[in-house]
Design an enzyme around this catalytic site. Structure first.
Site, PDB file in Angstrom:
ATOM      1  N   GLY A  99     -24.203  -2.195 -14.609  1.00  0.00           N
ATOM      2  CA  GLY A  99     -23.845  -1.876 -15.990  1.00  0.00           C
ATOM      3  C   GLY A  99     -23.438  -3.123 -16.751  1.00  0.00           C
ATOM      4  N   SER A 170     -13.358  -1.316 -23.193  1.00  0.00           N
ATOM      5  CA  SER A 170     -14.401  -1.829 -22.302  1.00  0.00           C
ATOM      6  C   SER A 170     -14.603  -3.323 -22.514  1.00  0.00           C
ATOM      7  CB  SER A 170     -15.722  -1.103 -22.546  1.00  0.00           C
ATOM      8  OG  SER A 170     -16.775  -1.818 -21.923  1.00  0.00           O
ATOM      9  N   ASP A 322     -11.126  -0.682 -11.789  1.00  0.00           N
ATOM     10  CA  ASP A 322     -11.952  -0.918 -10.590  1.00  0.00           C
ATOM     11  C   ASP A 322     -11.153  -0.766  -9.288  1.00  0.00           C
ATOM     12  OD1 ASP A 322     -14.138  -1.389 -12.161  1.00  0.00           O
ATOM     13  OD2 ASP A 322     -13.954  -3.564 -12.111  1.00  0.00           O
ATOM     14  N   ARG A 353     -16.432   8.706 -10.234  1.00  0.00           N
ATOM     15  CA  ARG A 353     -15.503   8.268  -9.183  1.00  0.00           C
ATOM     16  C   ARG A 353     -14.386   9.269  -8.919  1.00  0.00           C
ATOM     17  NH1 ARG A 353     -15.712   1.693 -10.233  1.00  0.00           N
ATOM     18  NH2 ARG A 353     -17.593   1.422  -8.968  1.00  0.00           N
TER      19      ARG A 353
HETATM   20  C1  S3P Z   1     -16.224  -5.214 -16.209  1.00  0.00           C
HETATM   21  C2  S3P Z   1     -15.534  -4.289 -16.955  1.00  0.00           C
HETATM   22  C3  S3P Z   1     -15.234  -2.938 -16.475  1.00  0.00           C
HETATM   23  C4  S3P Z   1     -15.356  -2.851 -14.961  1.00  0.00           C
HETATM   24  C5  S3P Z   1     -16.618  -3.469 -14.449  1.00  0.00           C
HETATM   25  C6  S3P Z   1     -16.692  -4.931 -14.839  1.00  0.00           C
HETATM   26  C7  S3P Z   1     -16.497  -6.519 -16.803  1.00  0.00           C
HETATM   27  O1  S3P Z   1     -16.157  -2.030 -17.046  1.00  0.00           O
HETATM   28  O2  S3P Z   1     -15.269  -1.505 -14.548  1.00  0.00           O
HETATM   29  O3  S3P Z   1     -16.680  -3.372 -13.036  1.00  0.00           O
HETATM   30  O4  S3P Z   1     -16.898  -7.460 -16.074  1.00  0.00           O
HETATM   31  O5  S3P Z   1     -16.310  -6.663 -18.011  1.00  0.00           O
HETATM   32  P1  S3P Z   1     -15.952  -1.430 -18.536  1.00  0.00           P
HETATM   33  O6  S3P Z   1     -16.214  -2.524 -19.511  1.00  0.00           O
HETATM   34  O7  S3P Z   1     -16.947  -0.323 -18.633  1.00  0.00           O
HETATM   35  O8  S3P Z   1     -14.537  -0.950 -18.573  1.00  0.00           O
END
Ligand code: S3P
Length: 436
Positions: A99, A170, A322, A353
């Site tokens: 993601g 986020s 996380d 989760r």
């Molecule tokens: C991350 C942000 C978080 C986290 C992901 C890594 C990042 O996600 O859960 O593992 O590197 O910015 P979200 O931005 O969806 O909260």
């Protein structure tokens, strides 16, 4: 259909030893992307060994960036920066399970004068992308999606700056918009009402970008001017704190356990786990605090003690997003248990989760209450080993390998190979630490 690997984890008497963690996943993604659009070469040591960060590098290659992984055992990558104009990809950009790759890279391809298609695996194809589609469209990118989910088809170009107040906490979205802001005519302003990890801001500065940051009573505000050029860097990625979380929680299961974690990321927007574990009774001392390219690094000395309970809610839930799977997995072994609230985002991660945790805990015989935005897990429980599923989710596979150290009887985790998304050597390392 990918082949599945089962791993058997046996109970342990305690945990002991020292672990050198692979490079932080969040920082590696950002360095990989920014090195690609920088001018001149970059050399990054201790780049994450996980498949997700490899997906980022593969996408950068498809966009015309040349890079090489050195075979010196130090996980070094050397990237020849291409500057802000990338090449049109000849095939869809494959983000795999990541993601972070899809959301953050969409901010960069939105600034390119061509069309890119971004695709992902089954899990990523179920994850919400509206959170980047909406603001990037406001900036002028044309984006087609499958009802707000991947695949994404992004036609980019010169962008308009925006003032954007993020509706979801986020860090991926914040970084996406900061990266897009580099390609905008004017100043982009992003406001978050809950403070999330700031690796995007820190990395941009490391690559020579000027940005203005302000902490608000809750959350923060960042402003970035478009058209700034990035220069290559020589960097070393600190050890991944979210991967270390599994060993910290394993140590927390055993009073008297001893663990050393050198060169670990200590960024304050990521370190909430350490406060929570200390409140729960774990003894943690930090030595050799240092700073590399704006990121704090330290060495940790840990000693297990009787584990108290905890409540995780509000801004803590975003800060620990996380780490909640592994905290939940050790919760039944704490004295008072753990309650998690305000964590609805857990439902749209690599798996749902909340459901994954509840299903596995119940298979181990635990009592647990599932809620829409969290869970409540009573403490002082005795669990039995069981046949569990990773649900194709790296953090679920690793969290339950940790819980399995304290159950009666062994546990088999199906789909354990998903740990390689962030930490390929996890199971070997856990075995080395387990004392039987
Ligand atoms: C991350 C942000 C978080 C986290 C992901 C890594 C990042 O996600 O859960 O593992 O590197 O910015 P979200 O931005 O969806 O909260």
């Amino acid at each position: 259909m990918k082949s599945q690997t089962n791993v058997v984890v046996r109970p342990a008497r305690t945990i002991g030893g020292s672990v050198k963690l692979p490079g932080d996943k969040s920082i590696s993604h950002r360095y990989g992307m920014l090195a690609g659009i920088a001018e001149g070469p970059s050399r990054v040591e201790n780049y994450s060994t996980g498949a997700d960060c490899a997906s980022t590098l593969c996408c950068m290659r498809a966009l015309g960036v040349t890079w090489e992984r050195k075979s010196d055992g130090q996980n070094v990558i050397e990237v020849q920066g291409k500057g802000p104009s990338l090449d049109a990809p000849k095939a869809p950009l494959d983000c795999g399970n990541s993601g972070s790759t899809m959301r953050m890279l969409s901010g960069i391809v939105a600034g390119q004068s061509f069309t890119s298609e971004m695709v992902g695996d089954e899990s990523l194809s179920r994850r919400p992308m509206e959170r980047v589609i909406k603001p990037l469209s406001e900036m002028g990118a044309k984006i087609e999606s499958h009802q707000g989910k991947p695949p994404l088809r992004i036609t980019g170009g010169r962008l308009n700056p925006i003032d954007y107040k993020m509706p979801v906490a986020s860090a991926q979205v914040k970084s996406c918009l900061l990266f897009a802001g580099l390609f905008a005519d004017g100043e982009t302003q992003i406001e978050e009402s809950v403070r999330t990890r700031d690796h995007g801001e820190v990395a941009l500065r490391a690559f020579g970008v000027q940005l203005q940051r302000q902490n608000l009573a809750a959350g923060s505000e960042v402003r970035i001017r478009g058209g700034q050029r990035l220069h290559g860097i020589e960097a070393r990625v600190p050890g991944d704190l979210s991967s270390a979380a599994f060993f910290l929680c394993a140590a927390a299961l055993f009073p008297g356990s001893q663990l050393t974690l050198p060169n670990l990321l200590m960024n304050p927007t990521r370190a909430r786990l350490l406060d929570i574990l200390m409140q729960m009774g774990l003894s943690i001392s930090v030595t050799q605090l240092d700073e590399i390219h704006g990121e704090m690094v330290g060495s940790l000395q840990i000693e297990g003690a009787k584990l108290k309970g905890a409540t995780i809610a509000g801004a803590d839930s975003a800060a620990l997003i996380d780490e909640i799977p592994v905290l939940a997995a050790i919760a039944p072994f704490s004295q008072q248990g753990i309650e998690v609230r305000d964590a609805r985002e857990l439902r749209v991660k690599e798996s749902d989760r909340i459901t994954s945790i509840v299903t596995n805990l119940r298979k181990m015989g635990a009592e647990v209450e599932e809620r829409e935005d969290g869970l409540k897990i009573p403490g002082s429980q005795t669990l039995r080993g069981a046949e569990l599923d990773s649900f194709g989710d790296h953090r679920i596979a690793m969290a339950f390998a940790v819980a399995a150290l304290r159950t009666e009887g062994e546990t088999r985790i199906q789909g354990a190979e998903s740990a390689s998304i962030s930490y390929p050597a996890f199971f070997e390392t856990l075995e080395e630490l387990a004392v039987r």
